[in-house]
Design an enzyme around this catalytic site. Structure first.
Site, PDB file in Angstrom:
ATOM      1  N   SER A 136       3.515  11.140 -11.144  1.00  0.00           N
ATOM      2  CA  SER A 136       3.367  10.520  -9.824  1.00  0.00           C
ATOM      3  C   SER A 136       2.771   9.134  -9.960  1.00  0.00           C
ATOM      4  O   SER A 136       3.081   8.223  -9.201  1.00  0.00           O
ATOM      5  CB  SER A 136       2.449  11.366  -8.944  1.00  0.00           C
ATOM      6  OG  SER A 136       2.948  12.678  -8.879  1.00  0.00           O
ATOM      7  N   HIS A 140       8.304  17.847 -11.065  1.00  0.00           N
ATOM      8  CA  HIS A 140       7.891  18.859 -10.097  1.00  0.00           C
ATOM      9  C   HIS A 140       9.092  19.738  -9.693  1.00  0.00           C
ATOM     10  O   HIS A 140       8.975  20.950  -9.569  1.00  0.00           O
ATOM     11  CB  HIS A 140       7.352  18.201  -8.811  1.00  0.00           C
ATOM     12  CG  HIS A 140       6.115  17.380  -9.005  1.00  0.00           C
ATOM     13  ND1 HIS A 140       6.110  16.008  -8.879  1.00  0.00           N
ATOM     14  CD2 HIS A 140       4.840  17.731  -9.294  1.00  0.00           C
ATOM     15  CE1 HIS A 140       4.881  15.553  -9.077  1.00  0.00           C
ATOM     16  NE2 HIS A 140       4.095  16.563  -9.344  1.00  0.00           N
ATOM     17  N   ILE A 173       9.315  16.847 -18.339  1.00  0.00           N
ATOM     18  CA  ILE A 173      10.543  16.130 -17.961  1.00  0.00           C
ATOM     19  C   ILE A 173      10.268  14.633 -18.112  1.00  0.00           C
ATOM     20  O   ILE A 173       9.227  14.139 -17.673  1.00  0.00           O
ATOM     21  CB  ILE A 173      10.970  16.470 -16.512  1.00  0.00           C
ATOM     22  CG1 ILE A 173      11.112  17.987 -16.326  1.00  0.00           C
ATOM     23  CG2 ILE A 173      12.264  15.743 -16.134  1.00  0.00           C
ATOM     24  CD1 ILE A 173      12.177  18.666 -17.165  1.00  0.00           C
ATOM     25  N   GLN A 192     -11.229  17.011  -7.896  1.00  0.00           N
ATOM     26  CA  GLN A 192     -10.851  16.821  -9.298  1.00  0.00           C
ATOM     27  C   GLN A 192     -10.781  15.347  -9.702  1.00  0.00           C
ATOM     28  O   GLN A 192     -10.426  15.025 -10.831  1.00  0.00           O
ATOM     29  CB  GLN A 192      -9.548  17.545  -9.622  1.00  0.00           C
ATOM     30  CG  GLN A 192      -8.294  16.909  -9.067  1.00  0.00           C
ATOM     31  CD  GLN A 192      -7.077  17.776  -9.326  1.00  0.00           C
ATOM     32  OE1 GLN A 192      -6.956  18.867  -8.769  1.00  0.00           O
ATOM     33  NE2 GLN A 192      -6.178  17.316 -10.189  1.00  0.00           N
ATOM     34  N   HIS A 230       8.475  14.191  -8.179  1.00  0.00           N
ATOM     35  CA  HIS A 230       9.535  13.642  -9.030  1.00  0.00           C
ATOM     36  C   HIS A 230      10.265  14.822  -9.670  1.00  0.00           C
ATOM     37  O   HIS A 230       9.947  15.989  -9.378  1.00  0.00           O
ATOM     38  CB  HIS A 230       8.943  12.698 -10.082  1.00  0.00           C
ATOM     39  CG  HIS A 230       7.775  13.275 -10.818  1.00  0.00           C
ATOM     40  ND1 HIS A 230       7.891  14.338 -11.695  1.00  0.00           N
ATOM     41  CD2 HIS A 230       6.446  12.976 -10.776  1.00  0.00           C
ATOM     42  CE1 HIS A 230       6.709  14.630 -12.186  1.00  0.00           C
ATOM     43  NE2 HIS A 230       5.811  13.833 -11.638  1.00  0.00           N
TER      44      HIS A 230
HETATM   45  P1  AMP Z   1       0.562  17.000 -10.150  1.00  0.00           P
HETATM   46  O1  AMP Z   1       1.261  16.788  -8.853  1.00  0.00           O
HETATM   47  O2  AMP Z   1       0.500  15.784 -11.016  1.00  0.00           O
HETATM   48  O3  AMP Z   1      -0.771  17.695  -9.989  1.00  0.00           O
HETATM   49  O4  AMP Z   1       1.469  18.010 -10.967  1.00  0.00           O
HETATM   50  C1  AMP Z   1       1.840  19.268 -10.423  1.00  0.00           C
HETATM   51  C2  AMP Z   1       2.474  20.070 -11.519  1.00  0.00           C
HETATM   52  O5  AMP Z   1       3.635  19.399 -12.005  1.00  0.00           O
HETATM   53  C3  AMP Z   1       1.539  20.276 -12.719  1.00  0.00           C
HETATM   54  O6  AMP Z   1       1.686  21.597 -13.187  1.00  0.00           O
HETATM   55  C4  AMP Z   1       2.065  19.276 -13.708  1.00  0.00           C
HETATM   56  O7  AMP Z   1       1.809  19.634 -15.052  1.00  0.00           O
HETATM   57  C5  AMP Z   1       3.551  19.312 -13.412  1.00  0.00           C
HETATM   58  N1  AMP Z   1       4.203  18.098 -13.901  1.00  0.00           N
HETATM   59  C6  AMP Z   1       3.790  16.822 -13.718  1.00  0.00           C
HETATM   60  N2  AMP Z   1       4.589  15.967 -14.378  1.00  0.00           N
HETATM   61  C7  AMP Z   1       5.527  16.713 -14.999  1.00  0.00           C
HETATM   62  C8  AMP Z   1       6.628  16.414 -15.842  1.00  0.00           C
HETATM   63  N3  AMP Z   1       6.936  15.165 -16.186  1.00  0.00           N
HETATM   64  N4  AMP Z   1       7.379  17.424 -16.304  1.00  0.00           N
HETATM   65  C9  AMP Z   1       7.073  18.713 -15.954  1.00  0.00           C
HETATM   66  N5  AMP Z   1       6.049  19.075 -15.163  1.00  0.00           N
HETATM   67  C10 AMP Z   1       5.284  18.076 -14.694  1.00  0.00           C
END
Ligand code: AMP
Length: 280
Positions: free
Chosen positions: A186, A36, A176, A60, A33
């Site tokens: 996600s 990311h 964000i 995890q 999204h």
């Molecule tokens: P994930 O795919 O959920 O493991 O997230 C991958 C990276 O994206 C991690 O560093 C999260 O902290 C970051 N992330 C997830 N959601 C957001 C968001 N809304 N705003 C900024 N970074 C995000």
């Protein structure tokens, strides 16, 4: 964008392409999204090359059901990364990253294991620490980009990198949000219509709590008022609400205007686990 599924060919490519060029890295679990993409953009701005990884890391997940229903939207993810101008995507399988045998190594993050996410998701940070170590050793980036959305995750990765001398510059980027304030995640795809409307309850609570603290209310009172908002609520179930030092993540007794304070919240809406935080 070049896509690599195996470690050897990715390493071969990076050895030549990132020689004397800076490499920025954005590890993700996919279902991408705008949150990311903001990390990809930050990496592109500050590095010659950018690599993203998509890997739903089984180690995890403390709950097998959660792993099963984690959203997977690979084709859309690839289009978004191409659109954002990402140079490389690393897309390993479980076997490629972990092999056949369970790992002997366990990583313990001390007191960070016993608070907030650590307390409610036993083993979660061990899994995060392992996969991030593996990915860092494979990709060997100059800089890596993470979201403040997962504040405690950033903290454990910072300890990992500092204490074990990974020599990678870590960057924690702002959360964000959707237009109504819901932190992009996600997992939001799995919210049904009613739950989606209710999901802003956590961010609203964080804003309310920030105002209470700034207006001079004591921490214990703020915690009890905010927790009280979720009593007997059918749709939003609070797991924790904590007011902590934004650096150590340890709970605070008093709020001081000049110290960076993090308000952290987690819970379930319509069966979907959501986390959020603000730093004041
Ligand atoms: P994930 O795919 O959920 O493991 O997230 C991958 C990276 O994206 C991690 O560093 C999260 O902290 C970051 N992330 C997830 N959601 C957001 C968001 N809304 N705003 C900024 N970074 C995000």
């Amino acid at each position: 964008m070049q896509i690599f599924e195996d470690i050897a060919s990715l390493k071969q490519e990076l050895k030549t392409s990132s020689y004397s060029r800076t490499l920025g890295f954005v590890p993700t679990m996919g279902a991408l999204h705008q949150g990311h993409i903001s990390l990809i953009e930050a990496s592109k701005k500050n590095n010659d090359l950018t690599i993203c990884s998509i890997f739903i890391n089984p180690t995890q997940f403390n709950n097998p059901e959660d792993l099963k229903k984690y959203p997977r939207t690979l084709e859309k993810d690839i289009s978004m990364l191409i659109e954002a101008g990402c140079d490389y995507l690393f897309l390993p399988s479980d076997e490629e990253l972990y092999g056949q045998n369970d790992l002997l190594i366990k990583i313990n993050f001390g007191y960070l294991e016993n608070i907030m996410e650590g307390k409610y998701r036993p083993g979660h940070f061990n899994g995060v620490g392992l996969v991030v170590s593996k990915l860092f050793n494979i990709v060997r980036p100059d800089k890596a980009y993470f979201g403040q959305k997962d504040l405690q995750q950033f903290s454990i990765i910072k300890h990992l990198v500092d204490e074990l001398n990974f020599g990678i510059d870590l960057n924690c980027m702002p959360v964000i949000r959707e237009s109504d304030g819901l932190a992009m995640s996600s997992r939001n795809i799995n919210l049904n219509e009613t739950a989606r409307k209710k999901a802003t309850a956590f961010y609203n609570a964080l804003n309310k709590a920030s105002k209470m603290l700034k207006d001079g209310m004591g921490i214990e009172q703020v915690k009890s008022d905010i927790t009280g908002l979720f009593n007997n609520q059918e749709e939003a179930n609070l797991e924790y609400f904590e007011i902590v030092n934004a650096h150590s993540l340890l709970p605070l007794k008093d709020y001081k205007k000049n110290d960076r304070t993090a308000l952290c919240i987690a819970g379930y809406v319509g069966g979907i686990r959501l986390i959020d935080n603000v730093i004041i």
